[in-house]
Design an enzyme around this catalytic site. Structure first.
Site, short mmCIF file in Angstrom:
data_model
loop_
_atom_site.label_atom_id
_atom_site.label_comp_id
_atom_site.label_asym_id
_atom_site.label_seq_id
_atom_site.Cartn_x
_atom_site.Cartn_y
_atom_site.Cartn_z
N CYS A 167 -1.22 6.22 8.87
CA CYS A 167 -1.54 4.86 8.43
C CYS A 167 -2.71 4.95 7.46
O CYS A 167 -2.78 5.86 6.64
CB CYS A 167 -1.86 3.97 9.63
SG CYS A 167 -3.23 4.53 10.65
N ARG B 1 0.84 -1.21 0.00
CA ARG B 1 0.00 0.00 0.00
C ARG B 1 0.87 1.25 0.00
O ARG B 1 0.54 2.25 -0.65
CB ARG B 1 -0.95 -0.01 1.20
CG ARG B 1 -2.03 -1.07 1.12
CD ARG B 1 -2.93 -1.05 2.34
NE ARG B 1 -3.73 0.18 2.40
CZ ARG B 1 -4.47 0.54 3.44
NH1 ARG B 1 -4.48 -0.21 4.53
NH2 ARG B 1 -5.16 1.66 3.41
#
Length: 281
Positions: free
Chosen positions: A237, A177
């Site tokens: 995050c 990611r």
């Protein structure tokens, strides 16, 4: 109170009049598990269910943002938290969501201090420790939430920091990611990372028994990620949950100039105007 408490410590403290134990289990959207149902099936004796998924600002367009003082106060009082309560947070989630709850307790100055149960429910169960079913209904408490300034970063702060580079940004998402090689789980969300940020996937901070790494083992992870301990850090995050794990890890190492970008990639990645980059750090 220390950041971490052991399962042995908590087992010895069960039933203490002033102790508040909260199940802070949270799952990522789409996970086929129900944290409340799992809590009602088996939880640490005396623990109440925090319902972390709903402890968020209902008026903010980004998901899971920290709640206003009034909502935090209402929830804490309903859970039996008093101004002088020591609070233990635990979870039974692969994203180790208790760290987010622990960070929120400090952010709002809740109780006499909060700690994370090291190893969480997974370690508690592996050791054969007791559980109970049903729901705990506490006597209402008197805790009052007052959000402290300077502990939460917003999108404007990060945009300014991309230009200045004054603070290091450390991303807790997985490497796929972060680099953009792995598609984001939310429709319409861009891939990649905040320019200039570094990557330390949060699962790396845990041992095989679900406890957190400490000392030299923990420090080595941040060193490998390229973090300069003489400079401030902003953790980020996907949605502000696993960023709290990195923040807790840095605090365990004595680093206190650490803040958290609450919107994280859920906000940044959905905004077509924010700068983004792909590839390795």
């Amino acid at each position: 109170m220390d950041i971490l408490v052991s399962t042995a410590w908590l087992a010895a403290e069960l039933g203490a009049d002033d102790l508040v134990i909260l199940d802070a289990t949270l799952f990522l959207p789409g996970t086929p598990r129900d944290p409340r149902a799992e809590y009602e099936a088996a939880h640490i004796p005396g623990a109440a269910f925090l319902d972390l998924a709903t402890l968020a600002d209902p008026d903010h367009p980004a998901p899971g943002m920290v709640p206003p003082d009034a909502l935090m106060t209402q929830r804490m009082q309903a859970l039996g938290v008093n101004a002088d309560s020591p609070i233990i947070l635990y979870d039974n989630s692969p994203i180790h969501s208790a760290a987010r709850a622990w960070w929120m307790m400090g952010l709002f100055g809740i109780g006499a201090g909060a700690a994370i149960l090291d190893g969480g429910m997974a370690k508690w169960l592996a050791e054969g420790r007791p559980t109970q079913a049903g729901s705990t209904v506490p006597t209402p408490g008197n805790a009052a939430a007052h959000r402290k300034p300077g502990m939460v970063r917003d999108k404007a702060d990060i945009i300014a920091n991309v230009a200045s580079g004054a603070e290091q940004v450390l991303d807790a998402r997985g490497p796929g990611r972060f680099t953009g090689e792995e598609k984001e789980p939310r429709p319409g969300m861009a891939s990649g990372h905040i320019p200039g940020s570094r990557n330390l996937p949060s699962p790396a901070l845990f041992n095989a028994d679900n406890s957190m790494k400490t000392g030299d083992d923990l420090r080595a992870l941040f060193d490998k990620a390229g973090i300069d301990f003489d400079q401030p850090v902003i953790t980020t995050c996907g949605s502000g949950v696993t960023a709290a794990i990195l923040l807790a890890g840095l605090k365990l190492l004595g680093k206190n100039d650490v803040t958290l970008y609450d919107g994280s990639w859920s906000e940044w990645g959905m905004d077509p105007e924010t700068p983004k980059t792909t590839g390795a750090a």
